[in-house]
Scaffold this motif. Structure first.
Motif, PDB file in Angstrom:
ATOM      1  N   HIS A 201       0.806  -1.218   0.000  1.00  0.00           N
ATOM      2  CA  HIS A 201       0.000   0.000   0.000  1.00  0.00           C
ATOM      3  C   HIS A 201       0.842   1.273   0.000  1.00  0.00           C
ATOM      4  O   HIS A 201       0.304   2.377  -0.007  1.00  0.00           O
ATOM      5  N   PHE A 202       2.191   1.129  -0.018  1.00  0.00           N
ATOM      6  CA  PHE A 202       3.060   2.288  -0.181  1.00  0.00           C
ATOM      7  C   PHE A 202       3.543   2.451  -1.623  1.00  0.00           C
ATOM      8  O   PHE A 202       4.308   3.374  -1.912  1.00  0.00           O
ATOM      9  N   VAL A 203       3.106   1.583  -2.522  1.00  0.00           N
ATOM     10  CA  VAL A 203       3.540   1.648  -3.915  1.00  0.00           C
ATOM     11  C   VAL A 203       2.321   1.849  -4.805  1.00  0.00           C
ATOM     12  O   VAL A 203       1.343   1.101  -4.727  1.00  0.00           O
ATOM     13  N   SER A 204       2.357   2.859  -5.646  1.00  0.00           N
ATOM     14  CA  SER A 204       1.218   3.192  -6.503  1.00  0.00           C
ATOM     15  C   SER A 204       1.084   2.186  -7.637  1.00  0.00           C
ATOM     16  O   SER A 204       1.989   1.398  -7.919  1.00  0.00           O
ATOM     17  N   THR A 205      -0.054   2.225  -8.296  1.00  0.00           N
ATOM     18  CA  THR A 205      -0.282   1.308  -9.419  1.00  0.00           C
ATOM     19  C   THR A 205       0.670   1.564 -10.578  1.00  0.00           C
ATOM     20  O   THR A 205       0.890   0.674 -11.408  1.00  0.00           O
ATOM     21  N   ASP A 206       1.242   2.768 -10.652  1.00  0.00           N
ATOM     22  CA  ASP A 206       2.225   3.058 -11.696  1.00  0.00           C
ATOM     23  C   ASP A 206       3.657   2.965 -11.167  1.00  0.00           C
ATOM     24  O   ASP A 206       4.573   3.597 -11.687  1.00  0.00           O
ATOM     25  N   ASP A 207       3.841   2.184 -10.096  1.00  0.00           N
ATOM     26  CA  ASP A 207       5.172   1.803  -9.603  1.00  0.00           C
ATOM     27  C   ASP A 207       5.952   2.974  -9.012  1.00  0.00           C
ATOM     28  O   ASP A 207       7.174   3.064  -9.166  1.00  0.00           O
ATOM     29  N   CYS A 208       5.258   3.854  -8.308  1.00  0.00           N
ATOM     30  CA  CYS A 208       5.914   4.989  -7.663  1.00  0.00           C
ATOM     31  C   CYS A 208       5.757   4.916  -6.149  1.00  0.00           C
ATOM     32  O   CYS A 208       4.759   4.409  -5.638  1.00  0.00           O
ATOM     33  N   ALA A 209       6.738   5.449  -5.460  1.00  0.00           N
ATOM     34  CA  ALA A 209       6.612   5.737  -4.030  1.00  0.00           C
ATOM     35  C   ALA A 209       6.557   7.255  -3.884  1.00  0.00           C
ATOM     36  O   ALA A 209       7.139   7.992  -4.687  1.00  0.00           O
ATOM     37  N   GLY A 210       5.854   7.726  -2.862  1.00  0.00           N
ATOM     38  CA  GLY A 210       5.728   9.162  -2.654  1.00  0.00           C
ATOM     39  C   GLY A 210       6.285   9.582  -1.310  1.00  0.00           C
ATOM     40  O   GLY A 210       6.259   8.810  -0.344  1.00  0.00           O
ATOM     41  N   VAL A 211       6.795  10.797  -1.244  1.00  0.00           N
ATOM     42  CA  VAL A 211       7.290  11.349   0.015  1.00  0.00           C
ATOM     43  C   VAL A 211       6.850  12.796   0.153  1.00  0.00           C
ATOM     44  O   VAL A 211       6.618  13.491  -0.850  1.00  0.00           O
ATOM     45  N   LEU A 212       6.737  13.220   1.386  1.00  0.00           N
ATOM     46  CA  LEU A 212       6.662  14.639   1.702  1.00  0.00           C
ATOM     47  C   LEU A 212       8.064  15.100   2.074  1.00  0.00           C
ATOM     48  O   LEU A 212       8.821  14.366   2.717  1.00  0.00           O
ATOM     49  N   ILE A 213       8.404  16.310   1.692  1.00  0.00           N
ATOM     50  CA  ILE A 213       9.693  16.901   2.031  1.00  0.00           C
ATOM     51  C   ILE A 213       9.432  18.205   2.775  1.00  0.00           C
ATOM     52  O   ILE A 213       8.743  19.084   2.265  1.00  0.00           O
ATOM     53  N   GLY A 214       9.941  18.304   3.982  1.00  0.00           N
ATOM     54  CA  GLY A 214       9.790  19.532   4.755  1.00  0.00           C
ATOM     55  C   GLY A 214       8.687  19.504   5.779  1.00  0.00           C
ATOM     56  O   GLY A 214       8.451  20.493   6.470  1.00  0.00           O
ATOM     57  N   GLY A 215       7.981  18.412   5.923  1.00  0.00           N
ATOM     58  CA  GLY A 215       6.922  18.320   6.912  1.00  0.00           C
ATOM     59  C   GLY A 215       6.353  16.921   6.955  1.00  0.00           C
ATOM     60  O   GLY A 215       6.520  16.158   5.995  1.00  0.00           O
ATOM     61  N   PRO A 216       5.705  16.585   8.075  1.00  0.00           N
ATOM     62  CA  PRO A 216       5.559  17.377   9.289  1.00  0.00           C
ATOM     63  C   PRO A 216       6.900  17.654   9.980  1.00  0.00           C
ATOM     64  O   PRO A 216       7.875  16.936   9.764  1.00  0.00           O
ATOM     65  N   ALA A 217       6.890  18.682  10.833  1.00  0.00           N
ATOM     66  CA  ALA A 217       8.116  19.076  11.525  1.00  0.00           C
ATOM     67  C   ALA A 217       8.473  18.037  12.575  1.00  0.00           C
ATOM     68  O   ALA A 217       7.597  17.464  13.220  1.00  0.00           O
ATOM     69  N   PRO A 218       9.763  17.776  12.783  1.00  0.00           N
ATOM     70  CA  PRO A 218      10.185  16.812  13.805  1.00  0.00           C
ATOM     71  C   PRO A 218      10.117  17.406  15.207  1.00  0.00           C
ATOM     72  O   PRO A 218       9.816  18.592  15.387  1.00  0.00           O
ATOM     73  N   ASP A 219      10.422  16.570  16.184  1.00  0.00           N
ATOM     74  CA  ASP A 219      10.361  16.982  17.583  1.00  0.00           C
ATOM     75  C   ASP A 219      11.724  17.418  18.103  1.00  0.00           C
ATOM     76  O   ASP A 219      12.011  17.295  19.295  1.00  0.00           O
ATOM     77  N   PHE A 220      12.574  17.925  17.240  1.00  0.00           N
ATOM     78  CA  PHE A 220      13.879  18.458  17.647  1.00  0.00           C
ATOM     79  C   PHE A 220      14.225  19.629  16.737  1.00  0.00           C
ATOM     80  O   PHE A 220      13.665  19.755  15.630  1.00  0.00           O
ATOM     81  N   PRO A 221      15.132  20.510  17.170  1.00  0.00           N
ATOM     82  CA  PRO A 221      15.484  21.677  16.344  1.00  0.00           C
ATOM     83  C   PRO A 221      16.068  21.248  15.003  1.00  0.00           C
ATOM     84  O   PRO A 221      16.793  20.249  14.911  1.00  0.00           O
TER      85      PRO A 221
END
Length: 280
Positions: A201-221
């Motif tokens: 369920h992390f791989v799309s039907t067209d063989d892609c994985a997706g990511v967010l970049i820049g969020g959500p923010a982590p719990d450290f500086p």
């Protein structure tokens, strides 16, 4: 060409006073006090590399337990047709944090090789990282051993994202403008570790994985103001499910922001959990 087609080897990271093995042929001159103009520039560049690496080391040690070694390459990918980072040093740090592990790039914030001037900064002024509790046992090294991580989905994914960011000349201005970005990684079936370790369920039907970049923010500086040339931001990379990727594809910036908010509301935040259900 697949993002995951190049082989890699372990690169030992020396003590901070000797950072940057991949630069040895370029910067380790036997006579740094030579009158040749390039010698002074090389010595200054090496000092900046050491100072930046020491700053990153201090920060990650405050977040978790850093391995002394990093994952790297016997020959820099930039010499083999791969993406060009600011310097030839392309490495990945491992930080152990309770039951989770952080993999982070090391080199995207290096000063640019051969570039001098008053406006010189710390490379792309960013490093990427991904945090997860879900790296298979065979792809985790015991304390002091980082080489098994080269067989993890986390390393292959982060390497792909880092190459894309480097090819774009960094994502700093985009992150400032949009806040949270998304990226599709095609050809998952061609990546041995990702195809074997990512749930369907992390791989799309067209063989892609997706990511967010820049969020959500982590719990450290995430902002390092004490880097030698300019501030550097540590940017989270978060794996998303196929249905979440479809949501982002159709909804753009508003969908990205909403997805980040839903991940926070679900208590998942910036951590990539492979066993979680989709929030969309």
């Amino acid at each position: 060409m697949s993002f995951f087609s190049q082989l890699f080897d372990r690169l030992k990271k020396p003590a901070p006073s000797a950072i940057g093995d991949t630069h040895a042929a370029d910067t380790a001159s036997p006579a740094l006090d030579s009158v040749e103009p390039t010698a002074d520039a090389e010595a200054a560049n090496l000092a900046l590399l050491e100072a930046g690496a020491a700053c990153l080391e201090r920060h990650w040690q405050a977040v978790g337990t850093c391995e002394a070694d990093v994952l790297g390459f016997a020959i820099s990918p930039s010499f083999m047709g791969g993406p060009h980072w600011p310097s030839t040093r392309q490495a990945y740090r491992i930080v152990r944090r309770n039951e989770r592990i952080i993999l982070a790039t090391e080199g995207l914030s290096d000063p640019f090789d051969g570039v001098q001037g008053d406006d010189l900064g710390n490379g792309f002024e960013m490093e990427l990282f991904i945090e997860t509790p879900d790296i298979p046992a065979h792809a985790q090294g015991a304390a002091g051993d980082v080489s098994p991580f080269a067989d993890s989905w986390t390393f292959e994914l982060l390497r792909c994202v880092a190459g894309t960011v480097a090819d774009a000349g960094g994502y700093g201005s985009r992150l400032e403008r949009y806040g949270v970005l998304s990226l599709e990684l095609p050809g998952v079936s061609q990546s041995r570790a990702m195809s074997e370790q990512l749930p369907a369920h992390f791989v799309s039907t067209d063989d892609c994985a997706g990511v967010l970049i820049g969020g959500p923010a982590p719990d450290f500086p995430t902002r390092l103001d004490d880097m030698p040339l300019s501030p550097v931001t540590l940017v989270p990379v978060v794996l998303i499910t196929a249905s979440e990727l479809d949501y982002v594809r159709n909804g753009g910036a508003q969908a990205r922001e909403d997805l980040a908010a839903r991940l926070n509301a679900a208590g998942l935040g910036h951590v990539s959990h492979l066993q979680r259900a989709s929030v969309i």
